[in-house]
Design a protein around this motif. Structure first.
Motif, mmCIF file in Angstrom:
data_model
loop_
_atom_site.group_PDB
_atom_site.id
_atom_site.type_symbol
_atom_site.label_atom_id
_atom_site.label_comp_id
_atom_site.label_asym_id
_atom_site.label_seq_id
_atom_site.Cartn_x
_atom_site.Cartn_y
_atom_site.Cartn_z
ATOM 1 N N MET A 285 0.851 -1.256 -0.102
ATOM 2 C CA MET A 285 -0.172 -0.018 0.021
ATOM 3 C C MET A 285 0.936 1.216 -0.169
ATOM 4 O O MET A 285 0.591 2.081 -0.873
ATOM 5 N N ILE A 286 1.974 1.111 0.778
ATOM 6 C CA ILE A 286 2.886 2.576 0.785
ATOM 7 C C ILE A 286 3.497 2.531 -0.498
ATOM 8 O O ILE A 286 3.735 3.784 -0.733
ATOM 9 N N GLU A 287 3.656 1.610 -1.110
ATOM 10 C CA GLU A 287 4.473 1.764 -2.631
ATOM 11 C C GLU A 287 3.570 2.355 -3.529
ATOM 12 O O GLU A 287 3.990 3.185 -4.320
ATOM 13 N N HIS A 288 2.201 1.815 -3.390
ATOM 14 C CA HIS A 288 1.288 2.583 -4.139
ATOM 15 C C HIS A 288 0.995 3.853 -3.997
ATOM 16 O O HIS A 288 0.979 4.892 -5.034
ATOM 17 N N TYR A 289 1.104 4.371 -2.801
ATOM 18 C CA TYR A 289 0.816 5.724 -2.313
ATOM 19 C C TYR A 289 2.333 6.546 -2.816
ATOM 20 O O TYR A 289 2.099 7.440 -3.295
ATOM 21 N N GLU A 290 3.327 5.885 -2.635
ATOM 22 C CA GLU A 290 4.486 6.680 -3.012
ATOM 23 C C GLU A 290 4.472 6.921 -4.779
ATOM 24 O O GLU A 290 4.731 8.027 -5.032
ATOM 25 N N ARG A 291 3.969 6.207 -5.601
ATOM 26 C CA ARG A 291 3.768 6.388 -6.915
ATOM 27 C C ARG A 291 2.652 7.192 -6.990
ATOM 28 O O ARG A 291 2.720 8.031 -7.927
ATOM 29 N N LEU A 292 1.359 7.233 -6.420
ATOM 30 C CA LEU A 292 0.216 7.866 -6.744
ATOM 31 C C LEU A 292 0.030 9.230 -6.011
ATOM 32 O O LEU A 292 -0.597 10.015 -6.226
ATOM 33 N N GLN A 293 0.705 9.068 -4.788
ATOM 34 C CA GLN A 293 0.570 10.353 -4.099
ATOM 35 C C GLN A 293 -1.013 10.674 -3.590
ATOM 36 O O GLN A 293 -1.632 11.446 -3.724
ATOM 37 N N SER A 294 -1.914 9.378 -3.322
ATOM 38 C CA SER A 294 -3.127 9.471 -3.284
ATOM 39 C C SER A 294 -3.661 8.604 -2.145
ATOM 40 O O SER A 294 -2.737 7.716 -1.982
ATOM 41 N N PRO A 295 -4.593 8.757 -1.296
ATOM 42 C CA PRO A 295 -5.005 7.857 -0.373
ATOM 43 C C PRO A 295 -5.316 6.446 -0.836
ATOM 44 O O PRO A 295 -5.844 6.179 -1.924
#
Ligand code: G1P
Length: 303
Positions: free
Chosen positions: A157-167
């Protein structure tokens, strides 16, 4: 083409997650009388309290600050993550160094405890964390959703956040008769195991759920969630719901869901708690052999 170095600048300006919030003020009524005077978060699964599984998940992701939202009868959680001098002398004198390291291994992490004075709901619990979170992105871990430690959902989930900068919300398909137990999303596939959230509702009444995709207790939230939580009034169950805050956030930014691909136990429910205990005991290096043998014998006896 972008000038050389631009990617690095971009990566540097992107945020990651260094704080985690653990709501732990709930009354634990489903486990009464065990939870009459002790926190439900301290109920042991094999040899660790339930909340320790969630804290370990955050530790594995390099999270540095742990914010626990507590309430009445929750002091045992604070003591659990603290340094215990009495045990130090006792275990040292008995040569039990590895056990000592085990019991004191969280004492160098930074834990903050915030008291949620009244049980006004998960959304209100998250709002209580605002003074510690400030304007940072943070993870939320609900300790009664126990994730198999072999599967690093939060890291994903953190990796997705780092890429998308979205919740990012953790999502799992549930059977239609269980949709009234969860926050349920309406979502569109966005590729890469992700969904774009279109709408969400907390514990929809039977037959009204927009899908069977349920929110599981892992969230990556940006700090703008606080302004959306501040304006809320109680809804489902008479409580201020995090789901409603995220729904309001949707009017200002994209929110994504990430499908849980490993094992998750609902340890907030007696049967789920037993399943977690049995399955995690079967993965414990010291217990797995004798416990498996016992389970096989038991299965024969109760057949
Ligand atoms: C909370 C959330 C709900 C979510 C669930 C996951 O509900 O409000 O949206 O689906 O956790 O476990 P609770 O189980 O605390 O009632």
């Amino acid at each position: 083409m972008l000038p050389e170095g631009c990617d690095i600048m971009n990566a540097m300006s992107k945020k990651t997650v260094t704080k985690a919030v653990f709501p732990a003020a709930g009354l634990g009524t489903r486990f009464l009388p065990a939870t009459k005077a002790s926190p439900k978060e301290m109920l042991p699964i094999v040899d660790k309290p339930q909340i320790e599984y969630a804290v370990e998940e955050a530790v594995r992701c390099g999270i540095r600050d742990y914010i626990i939202i507590t309430g009445k009868n929750k002091r045992a959680i604070e003591d659990h993550f603290d340094f215990v001098h009495e045990l130090e002398d006792n275990l040292k004198s008995k040569g039990k160094q590895s056990l000592l390291e085990q019991v004191n291994r969280f004492s160098h992490h930074s834990f903050a405890y915030i008291r949620q004075g009244r049980p006004l709901g998960l959304g209100h619990a998250i709002l209580c964390a605002k003074p510690c979170v400030n304007d940072e992105t943070f993870a939320v871990l609900l300790s009664d959703d126990v994730i198999d430690p072999a599967y690093n959902l939060l890291r994903e989930m953190i990796e997705h956040y780092e890429r998308l900068q979205s919740p990012i919300l953790a999502l799992m398909e549930v059977s239609p008769e269980d949709t009234d137990k969860y926050g349920i999303v309406k979502a569109e596939p966005a590729g890469d195991g992700l969904y774009r959230i279109v709408d969400l509702v907390e514990k929809p009444k039977a037959g009204t759920a927009p899908s069977n995709l349920a929110i599981i207790g892992r969230y990556i939230l940006t700090s703008d969630i606080f302004e959306h939580l501040e304006g809320l009034t109680p809804s489902s169950g008479g409580e201020i719901q995090l789901t409603d805050g995220i729904r309001s956030l949707l009017s200002t930014r994209q929110v994504y869901g990430c499908i849980v691909r490993g094992t998750r136990y609902d340890a907030g429910d007696k049967l789920g708690f037993l399943k977690a205990t049995v399955e995690l005991a079967l993965k414990d290096s010291a217990l797995k052999k004798p416990f498996r043998k016992y389970l096989i014998e038991l299965t024969e006896r109760i057949r």
